[in-house]
Motif scaffolding. Structure first.
Motif, mmCIF file in Angstrom:
data_model
loop_
_atom_site.group_PDB
_atom_site.id
_atom_site.type_symbol
_atom_site.label_atom_id
_atom_site.label_comp_id
_atom_site.label_asym_id
_atom_site.label_seq_id
_atom_site.Cartn_x
_atom_site.Cartn_y
_atom_site.Cartn_z
ATOM 1 N N LEU A 236 1.099 -1.862 -1.332
ATOM 2 C CA LEU A 236 0.557 -2.627 0.072
ATOM 3 C C LEU A 236 -0.850 -1.752 0.374
ATOM 4 O O LEU A 236 -0.690 -0.487 0.705
ATOM 5 C CB LEU A 236 1.550 -2.293 0.895
ATOM 6 N N HIS A 237 -1.935 -2.789 0.772
ATOM 7 C CA HIS A 237 -3.240 -1.914 1.005
ATOM 8 C C HIS A 237 -3.616 -2.785 2.226
ATOM 9 O O HIS A 237 -3.502 -3.888 2.224
ATOM 10 C CB HIS A 237 -4.136 -1.819 -0.081
ATOM 11 N N LYS A 238 -4.524 -2.096 3.219
ATOM 12 C CA LYS A 238 -5.065 -2.772 4.330
ATOM 13 C C LYS A 238 -6.165 -3.399 3.737
ATOM 14 O O LYS A 238 -6.990 -2.612 3.134
ATOM 15 C CB LYS A 238 -5.302 -1.787 5.460
ATOM 16 N N ILE A 239 -6.697 -4.706 4.316
ATOM 17 C CA ILE A 239 -7.951 -5.181 3.972
ATOM 18 C C ILE A 239 -8.330 -6.143 5.069
ATOM 19 O O ILE A 239 -7.535 -6.231 6.045
ATOM 20 C CB ILE A 239 -7.707 -6.023 2.738
ATOM 21 N N THR A 240 -9.362 -6.679 5.117
ATOM 22 C CA THR A 240 -9.830 -7.691 5.878
ATOM 23 C C THR A 240 -10.077 -9.124 5.087
ATOM 24 O O THR A 240 -10.687 -9.001 4.108
ATOM 25 C CB THR A 240 -11.384 -7.317 6.526
ATOM 26 N N TYR A 241 -9.522 -10.104 5.583
ATOM 27 C CA TYR A 241 -9.378 -11.129 4.864
ATOM 28 C C TYR A 241 -9.802 -12.460 5.961
ATOM 29 O O TYR A 241 -8.934 -12.560 6.862
ATOM 30 C CB TYR A 241 -7.961 -11.364 4.179
#
Length: 818
Positions: A236-241
């Protein structure tokens, strides 16, 4: 800087225009946007510097539409021409994407935009347009599409989840396939919908962790649409979507890995508690692991032995030293041996050792593993097992009852005799011997007496042959003899005659004097056959010929016998088919009362109506049917057909009298015979007083006690019993008195020569006198002349059957007589 038409002079206007043109050139350079125009009246073209630079064409090159089409890739030309023509005709702005060939030889993507300009008369006089190099944008878009396809078709499950709502924003096909949902269904779901073990507390924990870290790796449980579950390893990774915070998850199915881990844990537990010893050492032989089975076997506790050398429990008198074992294991990887091992407080034991080498991740030896079983008790029993094996080996090749070679050993001896005779150009004879009358002894006196007869027979046969010959018992009352190194046919005959002579001597078993003779068939190697199967088969055929010749003799094989045996096999096969297809007919021979010349009954006689041969008389198939046991099924068919016909005649008002049926003792001895008989009579509505069963004298006397019981059961039902062929057998009058007889049938053998043969006349008178003294009815069969009828009537036999009155006839002919 804006133009002021009313106040600016021409110089000022020119300066402002030059300044504006410079700004436009600067904007073209910054935006990489080239401009161009085409005079629609003169077809002259003007390109901006940026247009030349985009195409990589020198600025000195005259610009025109042909130049543009010359660098345009062929597949775009037709579309470009159409679009530009449409722009001129419609006046609408157009825009299209195409590829051109740069002067460097590289294909570039460009976006062409154009619109027509009209004069004051509203006629198109110019086409203005721009050219933009969009190669980078196209490449970026293609790369994004390819990456999207990779994600979409990845075997891993890929999800993008809103940080705020924890709902799915994106799912790939791998996720849909794994969970059994389609994309639209998953995009409506919350993360907890497919993660049944994910609690609010767990979600808060993950959120908190990701505030300080970029990613987290953990295992979780997924729930499919069908409610089944499986484990995944989740990254699980943090991104901007879409300009909002999100989590991207890459999930891999690890159910099999988890299953293996559980299996390994179970195996480790099994090894710990297994009864056998499992020991591991380091590369120097120091013990590192010691299971409970090792403690039980060697009596050392784990605490007392771990860290010590394996030599503590390995006997130094073994074939290999510990050091030599390690060298072997380092070379070949594993080794299975038997060795002496040492217990703490007991004598040494014999063990089976399965040893293997252990290696680290660099394939270097880091230790050894041993699986050890105590086989001391096993070794002690091996000698006993060896002795038992030898005994079983003997039992496998020798007959337990007689001690003679059995069928298996006989076949081996026969094969050896063939090999030896072929090599030495020698002959040998094979005897196939069957004991006559043995079955009657076995059935009447019991198997214990039969076994004694077989033992005595084996001794007699063994006394006739030489030491180098082989006598074997194949089973039952069948024996074989291999006479080796045959000198002449005469010597074979001498041995065969000795066997016949010695076997016909009475055998005394307890209080019984028993008479058993031998029927012998002989085949000769190599004259008759060269294979073991054919030698046996031909000797067997010759043996049956000996039986047909009256038994108590020997016969040599001939080719004619094989032909006869083949005919017998064909006949038996046809007979079985005839039963299945019910090819049998019933003819009826009337029985008459001579005083009234009226029919008092009929005998049902079977005829085989073969589909190609036609009618086959009973003498041609009944003996084989009796021998093979098929007579039972034939008798059942005849019984059913005849009873139906008689019942029909009675219903039609005729009086056919009593139906006389021949009953084979094999049928009588069947357990369910009476049940079948009564069921058949009930279905047909056939009365017991209409039936008479004929049994032959010879068959009854084979087992008189049993016959008396069975026949009494039938007689008690109101069915009459007649004894057929009376006088041809060897009846005991004491048994005859006990039989529940109603009638004696005088055999045609005594009638046919009356009045010429005085002996037959005397015998017939005696049978009539005997019958009358026993209050039995009398009927004579085979009566063909008036003289025979007169003689029988004068001597008190008033019932007759024969051609004098009528031959056997089909039902439709008999009906005319009735």
């Amino acid at each position: 800087m804006q133009l002021d038409i009313e106040n600016d002079d021409i110089t000022t206007v020119l300066k402002k225009l030059q300044s504006r043109e410079a700004i436009l050139h600067k904007l073209e350079s910054i935006s990489r946007l080239g401009s161009w125009e085409i005079d629609l009246n003169t077809q002259e073209s003007t390109w901006s510097d940026m247009s030349y630079e985009i195409y990589g064409i020198p600025k000195s090159t005259p610009a025109n539409l042909e130049l543009f089409f010359s660098i345009l890739l062929p597949e775009y030309k037709k579309d470009a021409q159409t679009r530009l023509q449409n722009a001129i005709q419609s006046g609408e702005a157009i825009s299209f994407q195409c590829q051109v060939l740069h002067s460097t030889g590289k294909c570039i993507d460009v976006l062409i935009s154009a619109q027509v300009v009209y004069d004051e008369d509203l006629r198109p006089f110019k086409l203005l347009g721009t050219t933009q190099d969009i190669s980078e944008q196209v490449a970026t878009k293609t790369q994004a599409q390819e990456l999207s396809q990779v994600m979409q078709h990845s075997s891993n499950e890929i999800y993008i989840i809103s940080v705020e709502t924890l709902k799915y924003l994106y799912v790939n096909q791998g996720a849909c396939d794994a969970l059994g949902y389609n994309e639209s269904e998953l995009l409506k779901m919350h993360v907890k919908d497919i993660n049944p073990k994910l609690t609010n507390k767990e979600i808060l924990k993950i959120r908190s962790f990701l505030e300080h870290q970029d990613y987290i790796l953990k295992r979780t449980l997924h729930k499919r649409q069908d409610s089944s579950t499986y484990y995944v390893q989740s990254y699980l990774h943090k991104i901007t979507y879409h300009n909002a915070p999100a989590y991207v998850l890459f999930d891999t199915d690890v159910s099999e890995i988890i299953q293996l881990e559980l299996q390994y844990k179970k195996q480790a537990k099994v090894l710990e508690y297994i009864h056998d010893s499992v020991i591991s050492t380091d590369k120097n032989g120091l013990i590192t692991n010691w299971n409970k089975g090792s403690t039980t076997l060697f009596e050392y506790s784990e605490e007392a032995i771990v860290g010590k050398s394996i030599a503590e429990i390995y006997d130094k008198n073994n074939k290999y030293t510990v050091e030599e074992l390690f060298i072997i294991l380092n070379t070949q990887g594993n080794l299975d041996i038997e060795a002496y091992m040492l217990k703490q407080n007991s004598p040494r034991i014999i063990c089976n050792l399965s040893l293997s080498v252990s290696r680290d991740e660099n394939d270097n030896v880091d230790g050894y593993i041993g699986y050890i079983q105590d086989i001391t008790a096993q070794k002690k029993t091996e000698e006993l097992l060896k002795q038992q094996t030898e005994l079983l080996q003997k039992q496998a090749h020798y007959d337990i009852l007689t001690g003679l070679p059995n069928r298996a050993l006989f076949k081996d001896r026969l094969s050896q005799a063939i090999i030896s005779s072929k090599r030495n150009h020698a002959k040998f004879a094979l005897f196939f011997i069957d004991l006559d009358q043995f079955k009657q002894i076995n059935d009447s006196l019991g198997h214990h007496i039969g076994d004694e007869v077989l033992i005595q027979a084996a001794k007699r046969l063994n006394s006739v042959i030489r030491e180098e010959d082989t006598l074997a018992r194949l089973g039952g009352d069948e024996f074989t003899i291999i006479l080796k190194d045959l000198q002449s046919m005469q010597s074979t005959s001498i041995v065969a005659k000795k066997i016949v002579d010695i076997m016909k001597e009475p055998i005394q078993i307890r209080t019984h004097n028993l008479y058993v003779t031998a029927s012998i068939g002989i085949s000769i190697y190599p004259e008759d056959a060269t294979s073991d199967d054919n030698l046996i088969k031909f000797a067997d055929v010759a043996m049956y010929k000996a039986k047909d010749a009256g038994r108590n003799n020997f016969q040599f094989y001939s080719a004619d016998m094989t032909s006869q045996a083949f005919e017998r096999v064909v006949l038996e096969s046809s007979l079985r088919l005839a039963i299945k297809e019910e090819q049998f007919l019933v003819h009826y021979q009337p029985q008459y009362d001579t005083k009234t010349d009226k029919i008092i009954g009929m005998e049902a006689l079977v005829r085989w109506n073969h589909p190609t041969i036609g009618l086959i008389p009973p003498l041609n198939f009944i003996p084989l049917a009796e021998e093979t046991g098929l007579i039972i099924e034939i008798d059942k068919l005849v019984m059913s057909i005849a009873m139906k016909q008689f019942s029909l005649w009675y219903k039609q008002g005729f009086n056919p009298g009593v139906l006389s049926l021949n009953l084979a003792m094999k049928q009588l001895n069947e357990e369910n015979f009476l049940t079948i008989l009564l069921d058949t009579m009930k279905i047909i509505a056939f009365k017991t007083e209409w039936l008479e069963l004929e049994v032959t004298e010879g068959q009854v006397m084979k087992n008189p006690e049993s016959s008396i019981i069975k026949l009494n059961q039938i007689h008690d039902l109101g069915i009459e019993i007649a004894i057929d062929d009376f006088g041809t057998g060897y009846s005991s009058l004491s048994y005859l008195k006990k039989l529940p007889l109603d009638k004696i049938k005088i055999d045609r053998a005594f009638v046919k020569d009356i009045p010429e043969d005085e002996d037959d006349m005397a015998i017939t008178k005696a049978i009539i006198a005997l019958g009358k003294s026993l209050n039995l009815k009398l009927i004579a069969e085979g009566v063909e002349t008036q003289e025979q009828k007169n003689f029988l009537m004068q001597n008190g036999c008033e019932l007759i059957q024969g051609y004098l009155y009528s031959p056997p006839l089909p039902a439709e002919e008999i009906q005319k007589v009735l």
